[in-house]
Design an enzyme around this catalytic site. Structure first.
Site, PDB file in Angstrom:
ATOM      1  N   SER A  14      -4.276 -52.086  34.785  1.00 46.13           N
ATOM      2  CA  SER A  14      -4.487 -50.811  35.464  1.00 46.13           C
ATOM      3  C   SER A  14      -5.039 -51.095  36.857  1.00 46.13           C
ATOM      4  O   SER A  14      -4.449 -51.880  37.598  1.00 46.13           O
ATOM      5  CB  SER A  14      -5.414 -49.918  34.634  1.00 46.13           C
ATOM      6  OG  SER A  14      -5.469 -48.619  35.172  1.00 46.13           O
ATOM      7  N   HIS A  41      -0.584 -48.898  34.388  1.00 44.74           N
ATOM      8  CA  HIS A  41      -0.843 -47.490  34.678  1.00 44.74           C
ATOM      9  C   HIS A  41      -0.274 -47.193  36.065  1.00 44.74           C
ATOM     10  O   HIS A  41      -0.530 -47.933  37.010  1.00 44.74           O
ATOM     11  CB  HIS A  41      -2.332 -47.185  34.634  1.00 44.74           C
ATOM     12  CG  HIS A  41      -2.900 -47.273  33.257  1.00 44.74           C
ATOM     13  ND1 HIS A  41      -4.238 -47.367  33.016  1.00 44.74           N
ATOM     14  CD2 HIS A  41      -2.299 -47.262  32.033  1.00 44.74           C
ATOM     15  CE1 HIS A  41      -4.448 -47.412  31.714  1.00 44.74           C
ATOM     16  NE2 HIS A  41      -3.285 -47.357  31.089  1.00 44.74           N
ATOM     17  N   ASP A 134      -7.832 -48.669  27.645  1.00 41.32           N
ATOM     18  CA  ASP A 134      -6.441 -48.783  27.203  1.00 41.32           C
ATOM     19  C   ASP A 134      -6.069 -50.265  27.122  1.00 41.32           C
ATOM     20  O   ASP A 134      -6.338 -51.039  28.028  1.00 41.32           O
ATOM     21  CB  ASP A 134      -5.514 -48.044  28.181  1.00 41.32           C
ATOM     22  CG  ASP A 134      -4.121 -47.827  27.612  1.00 41.32           C
ATOM     23  OD1 ASP A 134      -3.923 -47.997  26.394  1.00 41.32           O
ATOM     24  OD2 ASP A 134      -3.225 -47.466  28.403  1.00 41.32           O
TER      25      ASP A 134
END
Length: 189
Positions: A14, A41, A134
């Site tokens: 991310s 992401h 995540d």
């Protein structure tokens, strides 16, 4: 060509991961034999630019897969913007617009977990820099299926939340800098 017992590499990242992925792909050997499946992401309304930027750095072919596209060795697959990306037992991708997970679509957990169930102990899972949790559940699934788990050394991360979340859930097999990750992958045998 490298011969290895592994069947795939799956990477999640991310905040700060674009530069890490670009550097990693620029260092991977041209004859790298495994598919590299990447879930980052992304901004859901920006449909182009990321894959093209990564393609400029990579020695391997980089594509955003379509639904039901077969997974091929020696290619890099980047989860498309605003789609969850799953790996299916028949060796294809499945794309979904189900609700976001951890505020994200694509969700790294979905990609890592589905890869764990398909590739089991023949999978290498890597979580890079990022600002949320995540990927932690997905890495737990990889560990439970006896795959290799690697996190980016938090000291080298722009945002260390993601790798630290993995380390709170499991004991990763390796904690490596981006250069060490590339070196490890290039020396698989």
């Amino acid at each position: 060509m490298i011969r290895t017992k592994y069947k795939a590499v799956v990477i999640g990242g991310s905040a700060g991961s674009f530069s890490v992925v670009s550097k990693l792909l620029s260092q991977l050997r041209e004859d790298f034999p495994l598919p590299v499946i990447i879930c980052l992401h992304r901004l859901k309304h920006v449909r182009s630019g990321l894959v093209e930027s990564i393609r400029l750095k990579s020695k391997l072919d980089v594509i955003e897969p379509n639904d039901k596209e077969p997974i091929t060795s020696g290619k890099v697959y980047l989860a498309p913007s605003n789609y969850h990306m799953f790996i299916e037992y028949d060796g294809t991708f499945s794309l979904s617009t189900e609700e976001p997970v951890n505020h994200s679509r694509p969700a790294i957990d979905h990609t890592l977990s589905s890869a764990a169930y398909v590739y089991r102990n023949k999978l290498i899972g890597i979580v890079l820099t990022g600002a949320n949790k995540d990927g932690a559940k997905g890495m737990k699934d990889i560990a439970e299926k006896k795959g290799i788990t690697i996190i980016q050394d938090p000291k080298t991360c722009e945002m260390d939340t993601m790798p630290k979340s993995v380390a709170r859930l499991i004991e990763p097999d390796m904690i490596l800098s981006p250069d060490e990750i590339a070196d490890y992958l290039n020396h698989l045998s």
